[in-house]
Design a protein around this motif. Structure first.
Motif, short mmCIF file in Angstrom:
data_model
loop_
_atom_site.label_atom_id
_atom_site.label_comp_id
_atom_site.label_asym_id
_atom_site.label_seq_id
_atom_site.Cartn_x
_atom_site.Cartn_y
_atom_site.Cartn_z
N ASN A 60 23.20 33.26 33.61
CA ASN A 60 22.66 34.56 34.02
C ASN A 60 21.21 34.45 34.47
O ASN A 60 20.80 35.11 35.42
CB ASN A 60 22.83 35.59 32.92
CG ASN A 60 24.19 36.25 32.97
OD1 ASN A 60 24.75 36.43 34.05
ND2 ASN A 60 24.73 36.61 31.83
N GLU A 75 23.36 39.68 36.93
CA GLU A 75 23.89 39.14 35.67
C GLU A 75 25.33 39.58 35.52
O GLU A 75 25.73 40.63 36.01
CB GLU A 75 23.07 39.65 34.49
CG GLU A 75 21.70 39.06 34.39
CD GLU A 75 20.98 39.48 33.12
OE1 GLU A 75 21.64 39.58 32.07
OE2 GLU A 75 19.77 39.70 33.18
N ARG A 76 26.10 38.76 34.81
CA ARG A 76 27.49 39.10 34.53
C ARG A 76 27.74 38.96 33.04
O ARG A 76 27.16 38.10 32.40
CB ARG A 76 28.42 38.17 35.31
CG ARG A 76 28.22 38.34 36.82
CD ARG A 76 29.11 37.47 37.62
NE ARG A 76 30.51 37.88 37.43
CZ ARG A 76 31.53 37.18 37.87
NH1 ARG A 76 31.34 36.06 38.52
NH2 ARG A 76 32.75 37.59 37.66
N GLU A 77 28.59 39.81 32.52
CA GLU A 77 28.90 39.76 31.08
C GLU A 77 29.96 38.71 30.80
O GLU A 77 30.74 38.35 31.67
CB GLU A 77 29.39 41.13 30.61
CG GLU A 77 28.28 42.16 30.62
CD GLU A 77 28.70 43.42 29.91
OE1 GLU A 77 29.45 43.33 28.93
OE2 GLU A 77 28.25 44.48 30.34
N ARG A 100 20.82 37.23 42.40
CA ARG A 100 22.17 37.73 42.12
C ARG A 100 22.13 38.60 40.86
O ARG A 100 21.08 38.73 40.24
CB ARG A 100 23.16 36.57 41.94
CG ARG A 100 23.24 35.60 43.11
CD ARG A 100 23.94 36.15 44.32
NE ARG A 100 25.34 36.40 43.95
CZ ARG A 100 26.16 37.13 44.68
NH1 ARG A 100 25.75 37.68 45.79
NH2 ARG A 100 27.40 37.31 44.30
N ASP A 102 25.74 30.53 28.70
CA ASP A 102 25.91 31.85 29.33
C ASP A 102 24.57 32.44 29.73
O ASP A 102 24.42 33.00 30.82
CB ASP A 102 26.63 32.81 28.39
CG ASP A 102 28.07 32.42 28.12
OD1 ASP A 102 28.64 31.62 28.90
OD2 ASP A 102 28.63 32.93 27.13
N PRO A 113 31.57 34.05 32.58
CA PRO A 113 32.20 33.72 33.85
C PRO A 113 31.49 32.57 34.56
O PRO A 113 30.28 32.41 34.49
CB PRO A 113 32.09 35.01 34.66
CG PRO A 113 30.87 35.68 34.12
CD PRO A 113 30.85 35.32 32.65
N ARG A 116 21.35 33.15 37.94
CA ARG A 116 21.77 34.22 38.86
C ARG A 116 20.59 35.13 39.20
O ARG A 116 20.37 35.46 40.37
CB ARG A 116 22.89 35.06 38.23
CG ARG A 116 24.24 34.41 38.24
CD ARG A 116 25.30 35.36 37.70
NE ARG A 116 26.60 34.72 37.67
CZ ARG A 116 27.15 34.20 36.58
NH1 ARG A 116 26.56 34.28 35.41
NH2 ARG A 116 28.33 33.63 36.66
N ASP A 123 27.52 33.14 44.29
CA ASP A 123 26.46 32.67 43.39
C ASP A 123 26.05 31.25 43.78
O ASP A 123 24.86 30.94 43.89
CB ASP A 123 26.93 32.64 41.93
CG ASP A 123 27.16 34.01 41.31
OD1 ASP A 123 26.57 35.00 41.78
OD2 ASP A 123 27.95 34.08 40.35
N THR A 166 30.47 32.35 40.99
CA THR A 166 31.32 32.65 42.14
C THR A 166 30.83 31.81 43.32
O THR A 166 29.75 31.21 43.27
CB THR A 166 31.22 34.14 42.52
OG1 THR A 166 29.87 34.42 42.92
CG2 THR A 166 31.63 35.04 41.36
#
Length: 91
Positions: free
Chosen positions: A10, A20-22, A18, A6, A25, A13, A31, A28
């Motif tokens: 991030n 960061e996502r929690e 791009r 994870d 995930p 990204r 991404d 995309t």
């Protein structure tokens, strides 16, 4: 301390501009397109983005993980060692 998958996702990204996502995930399409650009794998961005498998295969090829970009052999998500190679390629 080693990064988790994870944290690597991030970090990649952020390295390609791009957000960061929690959670955990997957990347995309947007991404993956940004990563393709960062590693030098050209995709057609004039219309719809190519399938995720095509972009993942190109990213792995340009990152030196595989010998050729074959979407049929591309994983549905990147493994930790693949994420580490991608991180090295975009850093």
């Amino acid at each position: 301390m080693a990064r988790t998958a994870d944290e690597l996702r991030n970090a990649i990204r952020v390295a390609v501009g791009r957000f960061e996502r929690e959670g955990a995930p997957a990347f995309t399409k947007e991404d993956l397109a940004a990563i393709c650009d960062a590693v030098g794998y050209e995709i057609d961005t004039s219309g719809r983005l190519p399938p995720k498998a095509e972009m993942r295969a190109g990213i792995l090829w340009k990152s030196g993980v595989v010998d050729e970009a074959n979407p049929e052999d591309a994983p549905s998500s990147f493994r930790k060692n693949e994420l580490e190679a991608i991180m090295a390629a975009v850093a």
